[in-house]
Design a protein around this motif. Structure first.
Motif, PDB file in Angstrom:
ATOM      1  N   LYS A 378       0.804  -1.219   0.000  1.00  0.00           N
ATOM      2  CA  LYS A 378       0.000   0.000   0.000  1.00  0.00           C
ATOM      3  C   LYS A 378       0.843   1.279   0.000  1.00  0.00           C
ATOM      4  N   THR A 379       2.127   1.174   0.260  1.00  0.00           N
ATOM      5  CA  THR A 379       2.953   2.382   0.353  1.00  0.00           C
ATOM      6  C   THR A 379       3.378   2.867  -1.030  1.00  0.00           C
ATOM      7  N   ASP A 380       3.611   4.157  -1.158  1.00  0.00           N
ATOM      8  CA  ASP A 380       4.065   4.720  -2.435  1.00  0.00           C
ATOM      9  C   ASP A 380       5.280   5.620  -2.240  1.00  0.00           C
ATOM     10  N   LYS A 381       6.008   5.423  -1.161  1.00  0.00           N
ATOM     11  CA  LYS A 381       7.219   6.191  -0.874  1.00  0.00           C
ATOM     12  C   LYS A 381       8.007   5.458   0.202  1.00  0.00           C
ATOM     13  N   THR A 382       9.249   5.865   0.394  1.00  0.00           N
ATOM     14  CA  THR A 382      10.105   5.274   1.414  1.00  0.00           C
ATOM     15  C   THR A 382      10.360   6.299   2.513  1.00  0.00           C
ATOM     16  N   TYR A 383      10.376   5.817   3.754  1.00  0.00           N
ATOM     17  CA  TYR A 383      10.566   6.683   4.917  1.00  0.00           C
ATOM     18  C   TYR A 383      12.009   6.629   5.405  1.00  0.00           C
ATOM     19  N   PHE A 384      12.495   7.768   5.901  1.00  0.00           N
ATOM     20  CA  PHE A 384      13.882   7.888   6.355  1.00  0.00           C
ATOM     21  C   PHE A 384      13.945   8.500   7.752  1.00  0.00           C
ATOM     22  N   LYS A 385      15.091   8.286   8.400  1.00  0.00           N
ATOM     23  CA  LYS A 385      15.407   8.931   9.674  1.00  0.00           C
ATOM     24  C   LYS A 385      16.574   9.888   9.467  1.00  0.00           C
ATOM     25  N   LYS A 386      16.548  10.999  10.176  1.00  0.00           N
ATOM     26  CA  LYS A 386      17.651  11.954  10.102  1.00  0.00           C
ATOM     27  C   LYS A 386      18.853  11.417  10.876  1.00  0.00           C
ATOM     28  N   VAL A 387      20.029  11.492  10.250  1.00  0.00           N
ATOM     29  CA  VAL A 387      21.285  11.145  10.919  1.00  0.00           C
ATOM     30  C   VAL A 387      21.992  12.416  11.357  1.00  0.00           C
ATOM     31  N   SER A 388      21.980  13.425  10.477  1.00  0.00           N
ATOM     32  CA  SER A 388      22.591  14.713  10.802  1.00  0.00           C
ATOM     33  C   SER A 388      21.911  15.807   9.989  1.00  0.00           C
ATOM     34  N   GLY A 389      22.107  17.053  10.405  1.00  0.00           N
ATOM     35  CA  GLY A 389      21.524  18.177   9.682  1.00  0.00           C
ATOM     36  C   GLY A 389      20.411  18.835  10.463  1.00  0.00           C
ATOM     37  N   LYS A 390      19.934  19.947   9.944  1.00  0.00           N
ATOM     38  CA  LYS A 390      18.857  20.684  10.602  1.00  0.00           C
ATOM     39  C   LYS A 390      17.527  20.292   9.971  1.00  0.00           C
ATOM     40  N   GLU A 391      16.671  21.276   9.693  1.00  0.00           N
ATOM     41  CA  GLU A 391      15.363  20.971   9.133  1.00  0.00           C
ATOM     42  C   GLU A 391      15.478  20.679   7.642  1.00  0.00           C
ATOM     43  N   PHE A 392      14.777  19.639   7.185  1.00  0.00           N
ATOM     44  CA  PHE A 392      14.755  19.290   5.775  1.00  0.00           C
ATOM     45  C   PHE A 392      13.406  19.673   5.170  1.00  0.00           C
ATOM     46  N   PHE A 393      13.447  20.011   3.872  1.00  0.00           N
ATOM     47  CA  PHE A 393      12.237  20.451   3.182  1.00  0.00           C
ATOM     48  C   PHE A 393      12.038  19.644   1.907  1.00  0.00           C
ATOM     49  N   PRO A 394      10.779  19.556   1.441  1.00  0.00           N
ATOM     50  CA  PRO A 394      10.537  18.933   0.133  1.00  0.00           C
ATOM     51  C   PRO A 394      11.352  19.637  -0.948  1.00  0.00           C
ATOM     52  N   GLY A 395      11.941  18.869  -1.813  1.00  0.00           N
ATOM     53  CA  GLY A 395      12.730  19.446  -2.900  1.00  0.00           C
ATOM     54  C   GLY A 395      14.220  19.401  -2.654  1.00  0.00           C
ATOM     55  N   MET A 396      14.650  19.302  -1.395  1.00  0.00           N
ATOM     56  CA  MET A 396      16.068  19.039  -1.162  1.00  0.00           C
ATOM     57  C   MET A 396      16.397  17.694  -1.796  1.00  0.00           C
ATOM     58  N   LEU A 397      17.576  17.570  -2.345  1.00  0.00           N
ATOM     59  CA  LEU A 397      17.936  16.377  -3.112  1.00  0.00           C
ATOM     60  C   LEU A 397      18.738  15.393  -2.281  1.00  0.00           C
ATOM     61  N   ILE A 398      18.485  14.107  -2.481  1.00  0.00           N
ATOM     62  CA  ILE A 398      19.248  13.082  -1.780  1.00  0.00           C
ATOM     63  C   ILE A 398      20.028  12.245  -2.795  1.00  0.00           C
ATOM     64  N   VAL A 399      21.246  11.871  -2.412  1.00  0.00           N
ATOM     65  CA  VAL A 399      22.116  11.040  -3.240  1.00  0.00           C
ATOM     66  C   VAL A 399      22.660   9.931  -2.377  1.00  0.00           C
ATOM     67  N   GLN A 400      22.531   8.686  -2.863  1.00  0.00           N
ATOM     68  CA  GLN A 400      22.970   7.542  -2.077  1.00  0.00           C
ATOM     69  C   GLN A 400      24.484   7.567  -1.923  1.00  0.00           C
ATOM     70  N   LYS A 401      24.952   7.270  -0.720  1.00  0.00           N
ATOM     71  CA  LYS A 401      26.375   7.265  -0.447  1.00  0.00           C
ATOM     72  C   LYS A 401      27.033   6.063  -1.111  1.00  0.00           C
ATOM     73  N   LYS A 402      28.288   6.222  -1.469  1.00  0.00           N
ATOM     74  CA  LYS A 402      29.034   5.188  -2.191  1.00  0.00           C
ATOM     75  C   LYS A 402      29.078   3.907  -1.371  1.00  0.00           C
ATOM     76  N   GLY A 403      28.758   2.807  -2.042  1.00  0.00           N
ATOM     77  CA  GLY A 403      28.848   1.504  -1.408  1.00  0.00           C
ATOM     78  C   GLY A 403      27.708   1.184  -0.480  1.00  0.00           C
ATOM     79  N   LYS A 404      26.701   2.065  -0.410  1.00  0.00           N
ATOM     80  CA  LYS A 404      25.587   1.835   0.502  1.00  0.00           C
ATOM     81  C   LYS A 404      24.335   1.469  -0.284  1.00  0.00           C
TER      82      LYS A 404
END
Length: 404
Positions: A378-404
């Motif tokens: 039923k899901t149509d997206k993936t959920y994440f937890k913050k590891v570091s950083g301040k407030e995040f907003f829609p439109g900020m871009l994510i890039v998978q870390k090498k080897g992960k």
């Protein structure tokens, strides 16, 4: 003033920076890399027509701009490795030149325009001011920005598919083939030990269904300062100013090149028992498209320049439209990047934090055919937890870390 600078005026615009936007609809407006998909066409192989049609009519890779040209297939040779054939074919058919022609909307007359670059780079044509741009360094910088961030990130992916029946392989090898990993290995499938998570599952799939294996070769358009300068100074003209001499100069040009990035092998397995109402042709279609997705993931893990950026869909909770199709696992980690402009108007990406998978939610299964294979999803997206950083907003871009 030289023509290289003059062309800068057509890109003078405010780049629409969406990093701080709280509107999830920005998903289609960030700057993607562009992808041109081709395949080796070998009529002597099993289900060649089905695989070809599945490839040609398959879905776009939504994390890339579609840069396909009309020529999508490369005739096979008798060689075990098609690499030399691919290079010879692309050079003989001026693939690099035609990729550039598509970027600049070349017309039948031979003229160019900047409409595709404006669209893909979110350059706003309404703010162009020719009078102010004539002697502006910013105009040149914006043109360079488009070249570095858009044109240079154009990739050509050539897939070489093979259909392998697990049942046929199992019959040849007898009892030894009770493990799916061994079946895959005997079939020449890279990473075949991943075909089943344990021996029980392996026994269940042994002798059923098939795999579609693809060997993929990745190339990138060479677009550097020298190439750009020759293009703008010697070839560029719009339909109002094009001359026969300039049209012929581009038609005969040999300056455009492709560089080889790397190759990898992947496969896709669909059990016939999983789709009791599906025909072999329908199963092969699924496997062909899954194999493409899988090999793109493998190439991205090895080549940072081929990695795609994905915008956050929501900032709280942190979600993105990315999932199993992109090779996400519970160990995946990502940098969060903000798109910014420097004083010259050039775009840069700044890391502002990091996130990891939130294992309290299932990872979105967005693989080809997932709705049939996993109808309860039923899901149509993936959920994440913050590891570091301040407030995040829609439109900020994510890039998978090498080897992960």
């Amino acid at each position: 003033m030289n023509k290289f600078t003059l062309l800068g005026l057509t890109l003078l615009a405010a780049v629409q920076i969406h990093a701080q936007s709280k509107n999830p609809e920005i998903d289609s407006k960030y700057r993607r890399s562009s992808l041109y998909k081709m395949m080796i066409d070998d009529n002597s192989r099993s289900y060649a027509d089905v695989i070809r049609n599945s490839f040609l009519n398959g879905p776009d890779q939504e994390k890339f701009n579609n840069h396909n040209l009309g020529l999508r297939t490369i005739p096979a040779t008798d060689a075990k490795d098609e690499s030399a054939n691919i290079i010879t074919f692309m050079e003989a058919n001026n693939i690099a030149r035609d990729v550039v022609a598509k970027w600049f909307d070349r017309s039948a007359k031979g003229g160019f325009d900047m409409e595709l670059i404006k669209k893909r780079g979110s350059y706003d044509a309404s703010v162009l001011d020719i009078a102010k741009a004539k002697s502006s360094k910013r105009g040149l910088d914006m043109l360079s920005d488009a070249g570095e961030d858009l044109i240079k990130n154009t990739f050509i992916l050539v897939n070489d598919f093979k259909y392998v029946s697990k049942e046929e392989v199992a019959k040849k090898a007898g009892g030894f083939m009770s493990l799916a990993g061994n079946i895959g290995a005997a079939a020449g499938v890279s990473g075949a030990n991943e075909m089943a998570s344990n021996a029980t599952e392996a026994v269940n799939v042994a002798g059923k269904g098939y795999v579609v294996k693809t060997t993929a070769h990745l190339f990138r358009l060479v677009w550097n300062e020298e190439t750009a300068a020759i293009f703008y100074n010697d070839y560029w003209a719009d339909d109002k100013t094009i001359t026969p001499e300039r049209k012929k100069a581009f038609d005969d040009s040999k300056i455009f090149k492709l560089e080889y990035i790397g190759s990898d092998v992947s496969w896709a397995d669909v059990q016939s028992s999983s789709f009791s109402q599906k025909t072999n042709e329908q199963l092969i279609e699924r496997a062909t498209n899954k194999a493409i997705d899988a090999v793109i993931v493998k190439l991205q893990k090895e080549h940072d320049e081929f990695k795609t950026k994905t915008p956050l869909f929501t900032g709280e909770p942190i979600t993105a439209k990315i999932g199993l199709k992109e090779g996400i696992s519970d160990k995946s980690k990502f940098d969060v990047m903000e798109q910014q402009q420097d004083a010259d108007g050039k775009t840069k990406y700044v890391v502002v934090g990091s996130i990891k998978i939130d294992d309290s939610f299932p990872i979105w299964d967005n693989r080809y055919g997932a709705a049939d294979e996993n109808p309860d999803n039923k899901t149509d997206k993936t959920y994440f937890k913050k590891v570091s950083g301040k407030e995040f907003f829609p439109g900020m871009l994510i890039v998978q870390k090498k080897g992960k």
